[in-house]
Design an enzyme around this catalytic site. Structure first.
Site, PDB file in Angstrom:
ATOM      1  N   PHE A 184       0.848  -1.198   0.000  1.00  0.00           N
ATOM      2  CA  PHE A 184       0.000   0.000   0.000  1.00  0.00           C
ATOM      3  C   PHE A 184       0.877   1.238   0.000  1.00  0.00           C
ATOM      4  O   PHE A 184       2.017   1.226   0.469  1.00  0.00           O
ATOM      5  CB  PHE A 184      -0.954   0.015   1.201  1.00  0.00           C
ATOM      6  CG  PHE A 184      -0.271   0.021   2.548  1.00  0.00           C
ATOM      7  CD1 PHE A 184       0.000   1.205   3.209  1.00  0.00           C
ATOM      8  CD2 PHE A 184       0.088  -1.175   3.161  1.00  0.00           C
ATOM      9  CE1 PHE A 184       0.623   1.213   4.445  1.00  0.00           C
ATOM     10  CE2 PHE A 184       0.710  -1.183   4.403  1.00  0.00           C
ATOM     11  CZ  PHE A 184       0.986   0.012   5.044  1.00  0.00           C
ATOM     12  N   CYS A 185       0.337   2.300  -0.582  1.00  0.00           N
ATOM     13  CA  CYS A 185       0.977   3.614  -0.532  1.00  0.00           C
ATOM     14  C   CYS A 185      -0.034   4.578   0.068  1.00  0.00           C
ATOM     15  O   CYS A 185      -0.871   4.164   0.868  1.00  0.00           O
ATOM     16  CB  CYS A 185       1.477   4.039  -1.911  1.00  0.00           C
ATOM     17  SG  CYS A 185       0.213   4.134  -3.204  1.00  0.00           S
ATOM     18  N   TRP A 186       0.014   5.854  -0.281  1.00  0.00           N
ATOM     19  CA  TRP A 186      -0.898   6.804   0.353  1.00  0.00           C
ATOM     20  C   TRP A 186      -2.320   6.665  -0.184  1.00  0.00           C
ATOM     21  O   TRP A 186      -3.273   6.479   0.574  1.00  0.00           O
ATOM     22  CB  TRP A 186      -0.384   8.227   0.145  1.00  0.00           C
ATOM     23  CG  TRP A 186      -1.346   9.307   0.543  1.00  0.00           C
ATOM     24  CD1 TRP A 186      -1.790  10.331  -0.221  1.00  0.00           C
ATOM     25  CD2 TRP A 186      -1.977   9.481   1.823  1.00  0.00           C
ATOM     26  NE1 TRP A 186      -2.668  11.128   0.484  1.00  0.00           N
ATOM     27  CE2 TRP A 186      -2.801  10.628   1.745  1.00  0.00           C
ATOM     28  CE3 TRP A 186      -1.952   8.764   3.027  1.00  0.00           C
ATOM     29  CZ2 TRP A 186      -3.577  11.084   2.814  1.00  0.00           C
ATOM     30  CZ3 TRP A 186      -2.719   9.225   4.098  1.00  0.00           C
ATOM     31  CH2 TRP A 186      -3.520  10.369   3.979  1.00  0.00           C
ATOM     32  N   GLY A 222      -2.276   4.332  -5.339  1.00  0.00           N
ATOM     33  CA  GLY A 222      -2.047   4.718  -6.728  1.00  0.00           C
ATOM     34  C   GLY A 222      -0.777   4.145  -7.316  1.00  0.00           C
ATOM     35  O   GLY A 222      -0.495   2.958  -7.192  1.00  0.00           O
ATOM     36  N   PHE A 258      -3.202   3.836   2.275  1.00  0.00           N
ATOM     37  CA  PHE A 258      -3.229   4.155   3.702  1.00  0.00           C
ATOM     38  C   PHE A 258      -4.326   5.159   4.020  1.00  0.00           C
ATOM     39  O   PHE A 258      -4.882   5.148   5.125  1.00  0.00           O
ATOM     40  CB  PHE A 258      -1.872   4.717   4.156  1.00  0.00           C
ATOM     41  CG  PHE A 258      -1.827   5.045   5.617  1.00  0.00           C
ATOM     42  CD1 PHE A 258      -1.735   4.047   6.560  1.00  0.00           C
ATOM     43  CD2 PHE A 258      -1.897   6.366   6.051  1.00  0.00           C
ATOM     44  CE1 PHE A 258      -1.708   4.344   7.920  1.00  0.00           C
ATOM     45  CE2 PHE A 258      -1.864   6.678   7.396  1.00  0.00           C
ATOM     46  CZ  PHE A 258      -1.770   5.657   8.335  1.00  0.00           C
TER      47      PHE A 258
END
Length: 348
Positions: free
Chosen positions: A94-96, A99, A123
């Site tokens: 996962f990233c922010w 994306g 996140f």
């Protein structure tokens, strides 16, 4: 093949211990807050992320993408090895926002034969779930509140009770702070986001428990603030007051804080309360800290500062309280167990 999952599906994998959780955001983003039990394998360093962001804003989207591809290409072998080396066959990245960073990471790793999952919404979606879940909580079940003057080993008692299967909310452990002006020493205090993540997972873990055990903390623990429904549960709970000889309390504090390893931090923290203490006593405490006579400094702080400050806690629970006279933490634990209902078992 990349599987896209929701926050709820991620939590189920986490509950069962069936996946590794990989935060591919930059180290500073990870440090600020992440999903519990995640490891940080950043696709970009903080400096690389800043560089790409500058290109995106000041040059063009294509220039930013080209630079990102150049950076990732150079570190691809080590990046995939790091992901491959995490526990569990399933890997959730996962990233922010869910994306480009997580999609790129999952795609590259899946091409190497790894079973990859990507968290939809990243996140940010997880953080939204944390906030909404805390806001939806009603009242806590009946609470047993462990109270007592500084140095009575309250946090250690909570840790030991949890190991015995009791439903415990350990706020200091979640906040990585002991609650006093010296409470950060030797620790890395959690911010509000990290605290809330830890809290919501513990609340869900014990959601079927008939009662909870906690410490009589103030509303603020280090950098973290307790939600109102938790404060109400604490204030309405049954207080179990631990009383212990001063000499034992000093020994407990010495073992926990290890002030001889943190002399400068101790002195700097003392500055914040020095003017609140009678001048001759404050001077004696400062001299003891400077000379490494920590037992003397701790005993003076207990006698002339902390004990009087915590007296109000005794008055607050006057109507529903049990006082436990204990010689040490082992003795306190044995007596606490006699005052508590049987442990309801471990909830996962």
């Amino acid at each position: 093949m990349i599987h896209e999952i929701t926050v709820e599906e991620l939590l189920e994998l986490q509950r069962k211990g069936e996946a590794a959780f990989i935060d591919v955001r930059s180290p500073s983003e990870f440090q600020e807050s992440t999903i519990p039990d995640s490891v940080n394998i950043p696709i970009f360093t903080d400096e690389e992320r800043a560089e790409i962001g500058t290109l995106y804003k000041q040059v063009s989207v294509d220039a930013a993408k080209d630079r990102g591809l150049e950076i990732v290409s150079a570190k691809l072998p080590s990046f995939v090895r790091s992901i491959s080396g995490t526990e569990h066959r399933r890997k959730v990245v996962f990233c922010w926002r869910g994306g480009m960073r997580s999609r790129t990471s999952a795609t590259l790793a899946s091409l190497m034969g790894l079973q990859m999952y990507k968290l939809n919404g990243g996140f940010r979606a997880y953080r939204k779930w944390v906030v909404e879940t805390l806001e939806s909580f009603g009242e806590l079940p009946p609470c047993y509140v462990i109270n007592g003057y500084t140095g009575t080993g309250k946090t250690e008692l909570l840790q030991r009770l949890e190991k015995l299967g009791y439903p415990v909310l350990n706020f200091e452990e979640m906040a990585q702070h002991r609650g006093s002006i010296f409470g950060h020493i030797g620790l890395a205090p959690s911010n509000q986001k990290s605290f809330e993540s830890a809290l919501v997972h513990q609340l869900l873990r014990w959601k079927e428990a008939p009662y909870l055990i906690m410490e009589a903390e103030s509303k603020r623990v280090g950098k973290a603030v307790l939600p109102e429904f938790v404060v109400r549960g604490k204030e309405q709970g049954k207080a179990l007051f631990i009383e212990m000889p001063v000499a034992q309390r000093v020994a407990n504090i010495m073992a926990d804080y290890k002030p001889e390893e943190h002399k400068d931090d101790c002195l700097n923290s003392f500055k914040h309360i020095e003017k609140r203490i009678h001048t001759p006593v404050a001077a004696e405490i400062r001299q003891a800290l400077e000379q490494g006579r920590y037992e003397t400094a701790v005993e003076l702080l207990l006698t002339y500062y902390y004990d009087s400050r915590y007296q109000h806690a005794t008055d607050r629970y006057e109507n529903d309280r049990v006082t436990i006279q204990a010689k040490d933490v082992d003795d306190a634990l044995q007596q606490l167990v006699k005052q508590l209902p049987p442990p309801p078992g471990r909830y996962q």
